[in-house]
Scaffold this active site. Structure first.
Site, PDB file in Angstrom:
ATOM      1  N   GLU A  46     -35.911  46.790 -51.672  1.00  0.00           N
ATOM      2  CA  GLU A  46     -37.035  46.026 -52.236  1.00  0.00           C
ATOM      3  C   GLU A  46     -38.342  46.357 -51.514  1.00  0.00           C
ATOM      4  OE1 GLU A  46     -37.212  43.853 -54.837  1.00  0.00           O
ATOM      5  OE2 GLU A  46     -35.243  44.735 -55.246  1.00  0.00           O
ATOM      6  N   GLY A  57     -29.034  54.396 -49.922  1.00  0.00           N
ATOM      7  CA  GLY A  57     -29.900  53.288 -50.357  1.00  0.00           C
ATOM      8  C   GLY A  57     -31.322  53.339 -49.818  1.00  0.00           C
ATOM      9  N   PRO A  81     -25.043  60.557 -52.588  1.00  0.00           N
ATOM     10  CA  PRO A  81     -25.997  60.888 -53.659  1.00  0.00           C
ATOM     11  C   PRO A  81     -27.167  59.909 -53.719  1.00  0.00           C
ATOM     12  CG  PRO A  81     -24.074  59.795 -54.588  1.00  0.00           C
ATOM     13  CD  PRO A  81     -23.760  60.060 -53.139  1.00  0.00           C
ATOM     14  N   LEU A  82     -26.992  58.719 -53.115  1.00  0.00           N
ATOM     15  CA  LEU A  82     -28.072  57.715 -53.125  1.00  0.00           C
ATOM     16  C   LEU A  82     -28.751  57.614 -51.770  1.00  0.00           C
ATOM     17  CD1 LEU A  82     -26.308  54.922 -55.249  1.00  0.00           C
ATOM     18  CD2 LEU A  82     -28.087  56.531 -55.976  1.00  0.00           C
ATOM     19  N   TYR A  93     -11.277  58.383 -43.244  1.00  0.00           N
ATOM     20  CA  TYR A  93     -12.097  57.213 -43.593  1.00  0.00           C
ATOM     21  C   TYR A  93     -11.449  55.941 -43.073  1.00  0.00           C
ATOM     22  CZ  TYR A  93     -14.772  60.308 -46.677  1.00  0.00           C
ATOM     23  OH  TYR A  93     -15.546  61.339 -47.183  1.00  0.00           O
TER      24      TYR A  93
END
Ligand SMILES: NC(=O)c1ccc[n+]([C@@H]2O[C@H](COP(=O)([O-])OP(=O)(O)OC[C@H]3O[C@@H](n4cnc5c(N)ncnc54)[C@H](OP(=O)(O)O)[C@@H]3O)[C@@H](O)[C@H]2O)c1
Length: 326
Positions: free
Chosen positions: A243, A238, A234-235, A62
């Site tokens: 929005e 985004g 896991p998201l 990383y």
């Protein structure tokens, strides 16, 4: 946040893990670490601890090592912090030109595993890693070599427990057959938009174009053997949380709208609902979140405070896959 005891270990880890891929200034080759990077890492650790998140996931690659390095700088400045937290790192992916002229590749050789752990520990300013994961399967792996490396790392106290990432059931079984101690974790991409782990259970025997290759038996093997399942991305970075939903394809827009609806009812944000979808699975999946922003760590942590109903869970699953249940 509640902690769970990882099977086969004496480790108690939070239900959500804080992923460190966003620390250390990105993937560019020649970035220098600055005090800003250090402050970011320090604030990130504090935000996690504030939510009782004690489980940090990193990897030797990383930010080309800078993620571990900047984390280590914080550890070096804060005596006592190391014992409060659980550090998991990974090895086995090697960059192009390491050494000069070499291609990007995977390397589970004994030499690489031992050298990679030494380098990680040095960067992290710690004597030991709680968990080491093999990052991505190396086609040329030899179970005997990996077993020798693990034995040596365990004996020297450099690594306490071992696991894998991105491995299917047969890869885990193969590796396990060489090891005296049980593998403790498998970290896989699991989320609303990467739901192969769930899809495999319903599309079998359906002649379904959705049947996800490679997922056969992964969850069941892990649950039977006490291998903790961890979810990376896991998201979905985004994708469903922004929005403006107008650019999303129809099924994704439906899933994003449901996330909003369930979030509104509970007074939480959409990221918490997306994580709650993973947390609802009885395999006790540990989501590894990727944001380094303190306010987003706080909103994500609310995911542990409620449970989605079975109806909500399937509604989200159906919307995200864009197809009714068989
Ligand atoms: N084993 C493996 O092969 C593997 C692979 C990849 C990652 N990982 C691990 O998994 C961790 C998480 O991976 P990931 O970063 O891909 O996970 P992620 O949590 O799905 O994605 C993080 C991204 O989502 C954005 N995000 C988070 N909350 C948001 C919100 N409410 N609204 C809009 N955007 C939002 C973040 O933006 P901001 O940064 O702006 O908040 C960040 O760019 C990594 O840190 C690493 O530890 C492992």
């Amino acid at each position: 946040m509640e902690k769970i005891k990882l099977a086969h270990t004496d480790l108690e880890v939070s239900r959500i893990s804080a992923g460190c891929m966003g620390l250390g200034g990105g993937w560019e080759m020649n970035t220098q670490l600055t005090s800003e990077h250090e402050k970011q890492a320090s604030d990130f650790i504090d935000a996690a601890l504030q939510e009782n998140i004690n489980f940090f996931d990193t990897a030797n690659i990383y930010a080309r090592g800078r993620s571990e390095e900047v984390f280590g700088r914080v550890l070096a400045k804060r005596p006592g912090l190391r014992e409060q937290i659980v550090i998991q790192s990974k090895c086995g992916i090697r960059w192009q030109d390491d050494p000069a002229g070499a291609p990007q590749r995977f390397d589970f050789s004994e030499r690489h595993i031992l050298d990679a752990v030494d380098a990680s520990l040095k960067r992290l300013h710690t004597e030991y890693m709680d968990i080491l994961l093999l990052h991505r399967p190396d086609v040329l792996w030899e179970g005997e070599e990996i077993a020798r490396a693990f034995e040596s790392l365990k004996k020297s106290g450099k690594v306490r427990y071992f696991g894998v990432s991105n491995q299917n059931r047969f890869q885990m079984e193969y590796l396990q057959s060489f090891l005296p101690d049980p593998l403790v974790a498998n970290q896989l991409q699991m989320s609303l938009l990467h739901s192969g782990f769930a899809e495999v259970g319903i599309s079998f025997n359906q002649n379904s174009p959705h049947y996800p290759d490679g997922w056969e038996g992964v969850l069941e093997y892990c649950r039977l053997k006490g291998v903790s399942l961890q979810a990376w991305s896991p998201l979905d970075r985004g994708v469903l949380l922004g929005e403006d939903l107008s650019k999303l394809p129809e099924n994704r827009r439906k899933a994003a709208e449901l996330l909003r609806q369930y979030a509104r009812v509970r007074g939480v944000s959409t990221d918490a609902v997306a994580l709650a979808w993973l947390l609802r699975h009885p395999a006790r999946i540990v989501p590894v979140i990727g944001t380094a922003k303190p306010e987003r760590i706080a909103s994500a942590a609310k995911a542990v405070k409620f449970e989605l109903s079975r109806e909500e869970w399937y509604s989200l699953f159906e919307a995200a896959r864009g197809l009714s249940m068989p």
